[in-house]
Design a protein around this motif. Structure first.
Motif, PDB file in Angstrom:
ATOM      1  N   ALA A   1      24.466 -15.116 -34.738  1.00  0.00           N
ATOM      2  CA  ALA A   1      23.219 -14.688 -34.114  1.00  0.00           C
ATOM      3  C   ALA A   1      23.243 -13.219 -33.732  1.00  0.00           C
ATOM      4  O   ALA A   1      22.243 -12.535 -33.820  1.00  0.00           O
ATOM      5  CB  ALA A   1      22.952 -15.537 -32.882  1.00  0.00           C
TER       6      ALA A   1
ATOM      7  N   ALA B   1      19.887 -18.501 -26.066  1.00  0.00           N
ATOM      8  CA  ALA B   1      19.151 -18.192 -27.294  1.00  0.00           C
ATOM      9  C   ALA B   1      19.889 -18.731 -28.518  1.00  0.00           C
ATOM     10  O   ALA B   1      19.269 -19.293 -29.424  1.00  0.00           O
ATOM     11  CB  ALA B   1      18.940 -16.687 -27.417  1.00  0.00           C
ATOM     12  N   VAL B   2      21.207 -18.582 -28.539  1.00  0.00           N
ATOM     13  CA  VAL B   2      22.002 -19.091 -29.660  1.00  0.00           C
ATOM     14  C   VAL B   2      21.902 -20.607 -29.720  1.00  0.00           C
ATOM     15  O   VAL B   2      21.722 -21.195 -30.792  1.00  0.00           O
ATOM     16  CB  VAL B   2      23.473 -18.634 -29.552  1.00  0.00           C
TER      17      VAL B   2
ATOM     18  N   GLU C   1      19.480 -22.521 -28.514  1.00  0.00           N
ATOM     19  CA  GLU C   1      18.138 -22.910 -28.923  1.00  0.00           C
ATOM     20  C   GLU C   1      17.916 -22.635 -30.405  1.00  0.00           C
ATOM     21  O   GLU C   1      17.268 -23.419 -31.085  1.00  0.00           O
ATOM     22  CB  GLU C   1      17.098 -22.190 -28.062  1.00  0.00           C
ATOM     23  N   GLN C   2      18.460 -21.523 -30.901  1.00  0.00           N
ATOM     24  CA  GLN C   2      18.347 -21.230 -32.332  1.00  0.00           C
ATOM     25  C   GLN C   2      19.052 -22.312 -33.140  1.00  0.00           C
ATOM     26  O   GLN C   2      18.543 -22.760 -34.165  1.00  0.00           O
ATOM     27  CB  GLN C   2      18.955 -19.858 -32.647  1.00  0.00           C
TER      28      GLN C   2
ATOM     29  N   MET D   1      16.837 -25.301 -33.208  1.00  0.00           N
ATOM     30  CA  MET D   1      15.705 -25.096 -34.103  1.00  0.00           C
ATOM     31  C   MET D   1      16.157 -25.199 -35.568  1.00  0.00           C
ATOM     32  O   MET D   1      15.460 -25.792 -36.386  1.00  0.00           O
ATOM     33  CB  MET D   1      15.045 -23.740 -33.851  1.00  0.00           C
ATOM     34  N   GLU D   2      17.316 -24.626 -35.886  1.00  0.00           N
ATOM     35  CA  GLU D   2      17.825 -24.710 -37.247  1.00  0.00           C
ATOM     36  C   GLU D   2      18.152 -26.156 -37.595  1.00  0.00           C
ATOM     37  O   GLU D   2      17.882 -26.605 -38.706  1.00  0.00           O
ATOM     38  CB  GLU D   2      19.069 -23.828 -37.403  1.00  0.00           C
TER      39      GLU D   2
END
Length: 172
Positions: free
Chosen positions: A96, A75-76, A78-79, A82-83
């Motif tokens: 995160a 998740a980190v 992928e975040q 995305m950022e």
């Protein structure tokens, strides 16, 4: 596999499955973890086990925690992607998970920064194909359409990108 531990596994398999289902919320994931238990126990890495049932539950709990940690790391990551795709400055990003350990947060931020740097240094065509496919989630056909190239061209760009990223990230 030890005869005794194998017997314990079979006798409490249904119980372990309920235990795992309660922790994961997913029957498929619970079954996957149960299979992992079978494989790990079957490799015979453990020495003598005094309480086979407790041992199996400990292995189950550890595997659940490993999957949770991996999901958090994913998740980190992928975040971060995305950022990066949105143009957020990763040097000033908030952690995160405020409850995560400081070293883990620092490591995750460094990994995201290394990945962002490696992506930024990709050849232009490979970078654009990578961003559209991996960051924006487009299929190879959609990327080909967007870039005005063939699907084969997209696959070649992706191969170049993945090879470059693997080499760049393994050098660090």
């Amino acid at each position: 596999m030890e005869g005794g531990l194998e017997t314990v596994y079979h006798s409490c398999r249904a119980e372990l499955l309920r235990f795992l289902l309660a922790r994961t919320g997913s029957a498929a994931e619970a079954e996957d973890i149960l299979q992992d238990i079978w494989l790990r126990v079957g490799q015979g890495r453990s020495g003598p086990v005094a309480n086979g049932r407790a041992y199996l539950y400990r292995v189950a709990q550890n595997l659940v925690l490993d999957r949770l940690r991996e999901a958090r790391r994913r998740a980190v990551r992928e975040q971060g992607w995305m950022e990066m795709a949105a143009g957020v400055d990763l040097r000033h990003a908030d952690p995160a998970d405020p409850n995560a350990d400081a070293l883990a947060q620092m490591t995750e931020r460094e990994e995201v920064a290394r990945l962002a740097s490696a992506i930024a240094n990709l050849p232009a065509g490979a970078r654009r194909a990578f961003q559209l496919h991996k960051l924006e989630g487009l299929s190879h056909d959609e990327v080909a359409q967007r870039l005005g190239i063939s699907r084969s061209g997209v696959e070649k760009h992706m191969a170049v990108a993945m090879k470059y990223l693997r080499r760049a990230l393994s050098e660090d």
